[in-house]
Scaffold this motif. Sequence first.
Motif, PDB file in Angstrom:
ATOM      1  N   ASN A   1       0.841  -1.188   0.000  1.00  0.00           N
ATOM      2  CA  ASN A   1       0.000   0.000   0.000  1.00  0.00           C
ATOM      3  C   ASN A   1       0.879   1.241   0.000  1.00  0.00           C
ATOM      4  O   ASN A   1       1.851   1.320   0.745  1.00  0.00           O
ATOM      5  CB  ASN A   1      -0.894  -0.004   1.248  1.00  0.00           C
ATOM      6  CG  ASN A   1      -2.056   0.970   1.135  1.00  0.00           C
ATOM      7  OD1 ASN A   1      -2.098   1.801   0.243  1.00  0.00           O
ATOM      8  ND2 ASN A   1      -2.992   0.856   2.052  1.00  0.00           N
ATOM      9  N   ARG A   2       0.530   2.197  -0.841  1.00  0.00           N
ATOM     10  CA  ARG A   2       1.267   3.451  -0.897  1.00  0.00           C
ATOM     11  C   ARG A   2       0.959   4.304   0.332  1.00  0.00           C
ATOM     12  O   ARG A   2      -0.108   4.213   0.917  1.00  0.00           O
ATOM     13  CB  ARG A   2       0.895   4.231  -2.156  1.00  0.00           C
ATOM     14  CG  ARG A   2       1.290   3.538  -3.445  1.00  0.00           C
ATOM     15  CD  ARG A   2       2.786   3.566  -3.639  1.00  0.00           C
ATOM     16  NE  ARG A   2       3.193   2.980  -4.898  1.00  0.00           N
ATOM     17  CZ  ARG A   2       4.446   2.806  -5.268  1.00  0.00           C
ATOM     18  NH1 ARG A   2       5.425   3.173  -4.438  1.00  0.00           N
ATOM     19  NH2 ARG A   2       4.751   2.256  -6.425  1.00  0.00           N
ATOM     20  N   SER A   3       1.905   5.153   0.689  1.00  0.00           N
ATOM     21  CA  SER A   3       1.685   6.067   1.799  1.00  0.00           C
ATOM     22  C   SER A   3       0.501   6.974   1.501  1.00  0.00           C
ATOM     23  O   SER A   3       0.363   7.502   0.405  1.00  0.00           O
ATOM     24  CB  SER A   3       2.941   6.913   2.035  1.00  0.00           C
ATOM     25  OG  SER A   3       2.717   7.876   3.029  1.00  0.00           O
TER      26      SER A   3
ATOM     27  N   SER B   1       6.894   9.075   4.299  1.00  0.00           N
ATOM     28  CA  SER B   1       6.476   8.660   2.958  1.00  0.00           C
ATOM     29  C   SER B   1       6.748   7.182   2.685  1.00  0.00           C
ATOM     30  O   SER B   1       6.556   6.710   1.565  1.00  0.00           O
ATOM     31  CB  SER B   1       7.183   9.519   1.905  1.00  0.00           C
ATOM     32  OG  SER B   1       8.597   9.376   2.006  1.00  0.00           O
ATOM     33  N   ARG B   2       7.156   6.454   3.695  1.00  0.00           N
ATOM     34  CA  ARG B   2       7.444   5.021   3.541  1.00  0.00           C
ATOM     35  C   ARG B   2       6.180   4.264   3.147  1.00  0.00           C
ATOM     36  O   ARG B   2       5.109   4.448   3.732  1.00  0.00           O
ATOM     37  CB  ARG B   2       7.996   4.471   4.859  1.00  0.00           C
ATOM     38  CG  ARG B   2       8.292   2.984   4.849  1.00  0.00           C
ATOM     39  CD  ARG B   2       8.767   2.527   6.233  1.00  0.00           C
ATOM     40  NE  ARG B   2       8.950   1.091   6.301  1.00  0.00           N
ATOM     41  CZ  ARG B   2      10.052   0.442   5.972  1.00  0.00           C
ATOM     42  NH1 ARG B   2      11.100   1.133   5.546  1.00  0.00           N
ATOM     43  NH2 ARG B   2      10.141  -0.865   6.064  1.00  0.00           N
ATOM     44  N   ASP B   3       6.294   3.403   2.142  1.00  0.00           N
ATOM     45  CA  ASP B   3       5.169   2.552   1.753  1.00  0.00           C
ATOM     46  C   ASP B   3       4.959   1.459   2.786  1.00  0.00           C
ATOM     47  O   ASP B   3       5.845   1.174   3.609  1.00  0.00           O
ATOM     48  CB  ASP B   3       5.409   1.934   0.381  1.00  0.00           C
ATOM     49  CG  ASP B   3       5.369   2.971  -0.736  1.00  0.00           C
ATOM     50  OD1 ASP B   3       4.763   4.043  -0.507  1.00  0.00           O
ATOM     51  OD2 ASP B   3       5.931   2.721  -1.812  1.00  0.00           O
TER      52      ASP B   3
END
Length: 344
Positions: free
Chosen positions: A106-108, A153-155
């Motif tokens: 999942n993206r940030s 911003s870590r995924d």
Amino acid sequence: MASLKITNPESNHLKAGLTLEALGDAIEKSGYPLQSSVFELLESDFHVQQEWGFRDRITGEMRSCDLMATRELAAPSAAESRIRTSLTVLIECKQSDLPYVFFSPNRSSWRLKLPQLAGLAQEEVKVWSDDTRSTFLFPVMRALELSEEPFMSRDGFSIMSKCARKGPKLELSGADAYNGIVMPLASAASHFSASSAPKETFRYFDVHLLCVVAVLDAPMVEAKAISSGTELTFTPWCRIYRHEPEDPGVFMGHAGKTMAIDVVHKDFFKKYLTHHLIPFGQTFSERALRHHEVLAAGRAFVPGMKADGSSDIYERLQPPKYIPRPTTRRRRVPQVTGESSASG
């Protein structure tokens, strides 16, 4: 000074069929030794409270999370600031011989509710400008451009499951991870945030960068779907994104809010603290103290918002006392993008 002498009474002993060895084995299988070792890792850098009590946001019952750790964040200008900054971490410890598995990359999210800043009078900064009559709302984390830092911003992942035995085979249980980690930490964070809310008369504020972390003494495995099946990789740090609906009446409530829960292996936890979490906390403190008047007031002036309403907001922030009268009386409602909103 004489020390107290305590004599154990003869009645305080194990009953027939029980041994100290069996009791020791039971303790080792519980989560308490892990909690104690995490406490020892924290106490050199944080003030730590064990079994920190909170009220469950759903049931209203009193509960506790394993640890609450707080670290004051210093800066040269802190003595002149309207805010005092600290880093607070709420922690659950879990131990298992069987692995935890992480699915669905999942993206940030651009609307993160956690990590969050607790203790301010407003969660957003209202921005005026000199080239438009519109005003803009920025979440504080976005106004300080903290959401663009690598730590933020870590995924991550959408799903975390715990393995359980079913005969000779293993099966996955998302309920164990959800009920044992996600929901307690979410409730603890909600209680801490509500308890940190200042009174309307406050001029000075204690601002906490609030994060939630699960520390596991268990194998951690990332499961990634590939063309040939599923690729499994051991990983010491995963971030779980938990999406929830926003409270009624909140602007863009349909987008909801997202919590980031860091899940860290016990043998990576010290590095997580010293190389990632604490440095991010120090960055937060430096930026917050630079704009302490803006954060305390919840208002700011940013020049040229009509021409550029998204880049370098942090560098362009000015205290609210510098807000000028609009240069034009023309009404303009710009398109809503990202975290900002506009009103005439």
